[in-house]
Design a protein around this motif. Structure first.
Motif, PDB file in Angstrom:
ATOM      1  N   LEU A 197      17.054  33.601   0.675  1.00 33.07           N
ATOM      2  CA  LEU A 197      17.342  33.514   2.113  1.00 33.07           C
ATOM      3  C   LEU A 197      17.817  31.711   2.374  1.00 33.07           C
ATOM      4  O   LEU A 197      17.187  30.783   1.554  1.00 33.07           O
ATOM      5  N   GLU A 198      18.764  31.588   3.179  1.00 31.10           N
ATOM      6  CA  GLU A 198      19.477  30.172   3.270  1.00 31.10           C
ATOM      7  C   GLU A 198      18.237  29.333   3.968  1.00 31.10           C
ATOM      8  O   GLU A 198      18.173  28.010   3.335  1.00 31.10           O
ATOM      9  N   ALA A 199      17.508  29.867   4.676  1.00 31.17           N
ATOM     10  CA  ALA A 199      16.389  28.906   5.312  1.00 31.17           C
ATOM     11  C   ALA A 199      15.735  28.080   4.177  1.00 31.17           C
ATOM     12  O   ALA A 199      14.924  27.141   4.495  1.00 31.17           O
ATOM     13  N   TYR A 200      15.473  28.725   2.874  1.00 34.09           N
ATOM     14  CA  TYR A 200      14.630  28.026   1.962  1.00 34.09           C
ATOM     15  C   TYR A 200      15.493  27.123   1.021  1.00 34.09           C
ATOM     16  O   TYR A 200      15.022  26.765  -0.132  1.00 34.09           O
ATOM     17  N   SER A 201      16.812  26.858   1.321  1.00 29.18           N
ATOM     18  CA  SER A 201      17.818  26.625   0.454  1.00 29.18           C
ATOM     19  C   SER A 201      17.329  24.970   0.072  1.00 29.18           C
ATOM     20  O   SER A 201      17.338  24.498  -1.180  1.00 29.18           O
ATOM     21  N   ALA A 202      17.066  24.199   0.797  1.00 26.80           N
ATOM     22  CA  ALA A 202      16.643  22.807   0.936  1.00 26.80           C
ATOM     23  C   ALA A 202      15.310  22.694  -0.250  1.00 26.80           C
ATOM     24  O   ALA A 202      15.390  21.798  -1.235  1.00 26.80           O
ATOM     25  N   LEU A 203      14.308  23.402  -0.157  1.00 24.50           N
ATOM     26  CA  LEU A 203      13.071  23.399  -0.925  1.00 24.50           C
ATOM     27  C   LEU A 203      13.441  23.620  -2.365  1.00 24.50           C
ATOM     28  O   LEU A 203      13.046  23.308  -3.334  1.00 24.50           O
ATOM     29  N   ARG A 204      14.311  25.042  -2.403  1.00 25.03           N
ATOM     30  CA  ARG A 204      14.743  25.534  -3.682  1.00 25.03           C
ATOM     31  C   ARG A 204      15.570  24.598  -4.424  1.00 25.03           C
ATOM     32  O   ARG A 204      15.252  24.314  -5.470  1.00 25.03           O
ATOM     33  N   ASN A 205      16.250  23.947  -3.859  1.00 28.25           N
ATOM     34  CA  ASN A 205      17.217  22.875  -4.353  1.00 28.25           C
ATOM     35  C   ASN A 205      16.401  21.518  -4.878  1.00 28.25           C
ATOM     36  O   ASN A 205      16.504  21.124  -5.973  1.00 28.25           O
ATOM     37  N   ALA A 206      15.238  21.337  -4.099  1.00 25.71           N
ATOM     38  CA  ALA A 206      14.502  20.170  -4.483  1.00 25.71           C
ATOM     39  C   ALA A 206      13.506  20.724  -5.770  1.00 25.71           C
ATOM     40  O   ALA A 206      13.198  19.827  -6.606  1.00 25.71           O
ATOM     41  N   MET A 207      13.318  21.898  -5.740  1.00 23.43           N
ATOM     42  CA  MET A 207      12.367  22.060  -6.701  1.00 23.43           C
ATOM     43  C   MET A 207      13.166  22.286  -8.008  1.00 23.43           C
ATOM     44  O   MET A 207      12.726  21.914  -9.281  1.00 23.43           O
ATOM     45  N   LEU A 208      14.542  22.828  -7.984  1.00 18.02           N
ATOM     46  CA  LEU A 208      15.498  22.846  -9.198  1.00 18.02           C
ATOM     47  C   LEU A 208      15.639  21.303  -9.786  1.00 18.02           C
ATOM     48  O   LEU A 208      15.604  21.191 -10.936  1.00 18.02           O
ATOM     49  N   GLU A 209      15.718  20.543  -8.937  1.00 15.71           N
ATOM     50  CA  GLU A 209      15.802  19.017  -9.254  1.00 15.71           C
ATOM     51  C   GLU A 209      14.649  18.443 -10.088  1.00 15.71           C
ATOM     52  O   GLU A 209      14.703  17.802 -10.901  1.00 15.71           O
ATOM     53  N   ASN A 210      13.404  18.565  -9.466  1.00 15.77           N
ATOM     54  CA  ASN A 210      12.058  18.412 -10.103  1.00 15.77           C
ATOM     55  C   ASN A 210      11.874  19.007 -11.387  1.00 15.77           C
ATOM     56  O   ASN A 210      11.421  18.433 -12.294  1.00 15.77           O
ATOM     57  N   SER A 211      12.420  20.311 -11.575  1.00 16.03           N
ATOM     58  CA  SER A 211      12.365  20.751 -12.882  1.00 16.03           C
ATOM     59  C   SER A 211      13.055  20.415 -14.029  1.00 16.03           C
ATOM     60  O   SER A 211      12.764  20.652 -15.295  1.00 16.03           O
ATOM     61  N   LYS A 212      14.178  19.587 -13.670  1.00 22.30           N
ATOM     62  CA  LYS A 212      14.718  18.893 -14.638  1.00 22.30           C
ATOM     63  C   LYS A 212      14.068  17.845 -15.479  1.00 22.30           C
ATOM     64  O   LYS A 212      14.406  17.509 -16.615  1.00 22.30           O
ATOM     65  N   ASN A 213      12.952  17.428 -14.678  1.00 27.01           N
ATOM     66  CA  ASN A 213      12.283  16.518 -15.482  1.00 27.01           C
ATOM     67  C   ASN A 213      10.957  16.928 -16.086  1.00 27.01           C
ATOM     68  O   ASN A 213      10.110  16.124 -16.638  1.00 27.01           O
ATOM     69  N   MET A 214      10.746  18.287 -16.212  1.00 24.19           N
ATOM     70  CA  MET A 214       9.312  18.880 -16.727  1.00 24.19           C
ATOM     71  C   MET A 214       9.604  19.049 -18.071  1.00 24.19           C
ATOM     72  O   MET A 214      10.516  19.005 -18.603  1.00 24.19           O
ATOM     73  N   SER A 215       8.481  18.449 -18.701  1.00 28.84           N
ATOM     74  CA  SER A 215       8.226  18.575 -20.089  1.00 28.84           C
ATOM     75  C   SER A 215       7.922  19.874 -20.648  1.00 28.84           C
ATOM     76  O   SER A 215       6.679  20.336 -20.021  1.00 28.84           O
ATOM     77  N   PHE A 216       8.370  20.828 -21.293  1.00 23.02           N
ATOM     78  CA  PHE A 216       7.979  21.999 -21.941  1.00 23.02           C
ATOM     79  C   PHE A 216       7.317  21.962 -23.061  1.00 23.02           C
ATOM     80  O   PHE A 216       7.816  21.315 -24.126  1.00 23.02           O
ATOM     81  N   GLY A 217       6.304  22.816 -23.453  1.00 22.20           N
ATOM     82  CA  GLY A 217       5.478  22.774 -24.602  1.00 22.20           C
ATOM     83  C   GLY A 217       6.275  23.550 -25.622  1.00 22.20           C
ATOM     84  O   GLY A 217       6.950  24.292 -25.436  1.00 22.20           O
ATOM     85  N   ASN A 218       6.014  23.652 -27.058  1.00 23.19           N
ATOM     86  CA  ASN A 218       6.662  24.208 -28.142  1.00 23.19           C
ATOM     87  C   ASN A 218       5.707  25.498 -28.259  1.00 23.19           C
ATOM     88  O   ASN A 218       4.548  25.279 -28.721  1.00 23.19           O
ATOM     89  N   PRO A 219       6.223  26.625 -28.063  1.00 19.71           N
ATOM     90  CA  PRO A 219       5.332  27.851 -28.175  1.00 19.71           C
ATOM     91  C   PRO A 219       4.590  28.028 -29.607  1.00 19.71           C
ATOM     92  O   PRO A 219       3.634  28.281 -29.633  1.00 19.71           O
ATOM     93  N   GLU A 220       5.509  27.449 -30.566  1.00 20.98           N
ATOM     94  CA  GLU A 220       4.792  27.661 -32.240  1.00 20.98           C
ATOM     95  C   GLU A 220       3.712  26.794 -32.101  1.00 20.98           C
ATOM     96  O   GLU A 220       2.619  26.908 -32.929  1.00 20.98           O
ATOM     97  N   ALA A 221       3.351  25.609 -31.300  1.00 20.16           N
ATOM     98  CA  ALA A 221       2.550  24.544 -31.353  1.00 20.16           C
ATOM     99  C   ALA A 221       0.882  25.316 -30.993  1.00 20.16           C
ATOM    100  O   ALA A 221      -0.245  25.048 -31.118  1.00 20.16           O
ATOM    101  N   THR A 222       1.218  26.763 -30.164  1.00 19.69           N
ATOM    102  CA  THR A 222      -0.159  27.386 -29.651  1.00 19.69           C
ATOM    103  C   THR A 222      -0.671  28.117 -30.723  1.00 19.69           C
ATOM    104  O   THR A 222      -1.937  28.717 -30.378  1.00 19.69           O
ATOM    105  N   ALA A 223       0.011  28.485 -31.903  1.00 13.90           N
ATOM    106  CA  ALA A 223      -0.549  29.634 -32.668  1.00 13.90           C
ATOM    107  C   ALA A 223      -1.968  28.977 -33.342  1.00 13.90           C
ATOM    108  O   ALA A 223      -2.867  29.856 -33.284  1.00 13.90           O
ATOM    109  N   ASP A 224      -2.349  27.534 -33.620  1.00 15.54           N
ATOM    110  CA  ASP A 224      -3.568  27.220 -34.178  1.00 15.54           C
ATOM    111  C   ASP A 224      -4.672  27.493 -33.109  1.00 15.54           C
ATOM    112  O   ASP A 224      -5.998  27.921 -33.406  1.00 15.54           O
ATOM    113  N   ALA A 225      -4.453  27.314 -31.822  1.00 13.40           N
ATOM    114  CA  ALA A 225      -5.347  27.546 -30.774  1.00 13.40           C
ATOM    115  C   ALA A 225      -5.875  28.825 -30.587  1.00 13.40           C
ATOM    116  O   ALA A 225      -6.871  28.988 -30.455  1.00 13.40           O
TER     117      ALA A 225
END
Length: 271
Positions: A197-225
Motif C-alpha cells: 500500500l502506498e501509505a507505507y512507502s516512506a517506512l518501507r523505503n527507510a527500512m530498505l535503506e537501513n537493511s543495506k548496512n545490516m551484517s549477515f551471519g554465515n550459515p556455515e558458522a552455525t553448524a558447531d553450535a
C-alpha cells in the motif's frame, strides 16, 4: 559416542542443509525432508545410506506422522528432531490478506506442531530425545513489515516453553533456536510478500535503506553450535545464533521492564 539419528525438516537448503551436512560429516544419520526430494540428491550422492530422503509437506498433518513412522521404521529410533521448515512473509498489518495470514500460520505454527506431536510418542517410549525448534530473534521481539511472521514465531516459542515443562519427565529435551539475520535465501527467494500500500512507502523505503548496512551471519558458522546442542546433557531452552541477538534483545527487554515498572501502581490497583 554412538551415532545419532536426526530428522531435519526443510533440509534441501539454508540452515537445514548446513545442519544435515554437519551431522553426516561426523558419522550420524539423517532423515532429510523436502517437498521435492530431487533437491536432496546432492546429500544422498555424497553420504549414501546415511541419508534417508523423505518427501514431506509439513502443512499436511497425516504426512508428518507418516514421515516419522518411515524414519523410525528405517533407522530403528529417532534422537533429534529439527523443526526447520518454514518461511517468512513480509507485509504491513494492513496489507496482509486472509490467505497470506492463514498460510503463514499453517506452515510455521501448525507444521511445527504436527511434527512435534508425531515424534513425541516415539521419544516417550525411548525415554530420550531432543526437539530443536527453529524460531528467530523475531520470536522474542518484533519489527515493522513482519507482523504475521512474528505471530508464527511467538506462537512456537509459547508451544515449546510449555512443551519443555510437559515432557522433561520423559527424558525429552527442548530447545528454541533463535537466529538473527543470516546470508540464506530466507528474505529473498524463499519469502512471500503482500501487495504494498502506498501509505507505507516512506517506512518501507527507510527500512530498505537501513537493511543495506545490516551484517549477515554465515550459515556455515552455525553448524558447531547445533552439534554442541545435540550433544549437551542439559541443553538450554533457548539459544541465540550470531552476535547480534543479545545486543538487540537486551535493550528491548530492559524497555519492557521499565514500562511495566512505570505502570506498576496502575497494575497493582487492578488487583
Amino acid at each position: 559416542m554412538e551415532s545419532k539419528i536426526w530428522l531435519i525438516t526443510g533440509a534441501s537448503k539454508g540452515f537445514g542443509k548446513v545442519w544435515a551436512e554437519a551431522a553426516l560429516k561426523r558419522g550420524d544419520k539423517v532423515a532429510a525432508t523436502a517437498r521435492n526430494t530431487e533437491k536432496l540428491k546432492e546429500l544422498v550422492s555424497e553420504y549414501g545410506d546415511a541419508v534417508l530422503p523423505v518427501t514431506l509437506d509439513v502443512d499436511n498433518r497425516e504426512d508428518c506422522f507418516s514421515a516419522v513412522e518411515k524414519v523410525v521404521s528405517h533407522f530403528g529410533k529417532l534422537d533429534i528432531l529439527i523443526n526447520n521448515a518454514g518461511y517468512g512473509h513480509f507485509g504491513y498489518v494492513e496489507e496482509i490478506s486472509e490467505a497470506e495470514a492463514r498460510q503463514q500460520i499453517e506452515t510455521n505454527v501448525f507444521g511445527s506442531l504436527w511434527m512435534i506431536q508425531a515424534v513425541l510418542p516415539i521419544m516417550r517410549d525411548q525415554k530420550a530425545g531432543h526437539i530443536l525448534q527453529v524460531s528467530s530473534i523475531g520470536g522474542v521481539m518484533a519489527f515493522p513489515s513482519l507482523s504475521i511472521y512474528h505471530a508464527s514465531k511467538w506462537a512456537v516459542e509459547g508451544i515449546c516453553e510449555s512443551l519443555n515443562q510437559e515432557v522433561a519427565q520423559f527424558g525429552i529435551k527442548t530447545t528454541l533456536i533463535e537466529p538473527a539475520a543470516y546470508a540464506t535465501d530466507w528474505a529473498t527467494t524463499s519469502a512471500s510478500h503482500s501487495k504494498p500500500l502506498e501509505a507505507y512507502s516512506a517506512l518501507r523505503n527507510a527500512m530498505l535503506e537501513n537493511s543495506k548496512n545490516m551484517s549477515f551471519g554465515n550459515p556455515e558458522a552455525t553448524a558447531d553450535a547445533i552439534l554442541k546442542l545435540a550433544d549437551a546433557e542439559n541443553p538450554p531452552l533457548r539459544l541465540f545464533l550470531g552476535s547480534l541477538p543479545l545486543m538487540m534483545i537486551e535493550p528491548a527487554y530492559n524497555k519492557r521492564l521499565e514500562t511495566w515498572k512505570e505502570w506498576k501502581e496502575v497494575s497493582e490497583n487492578a488487583q
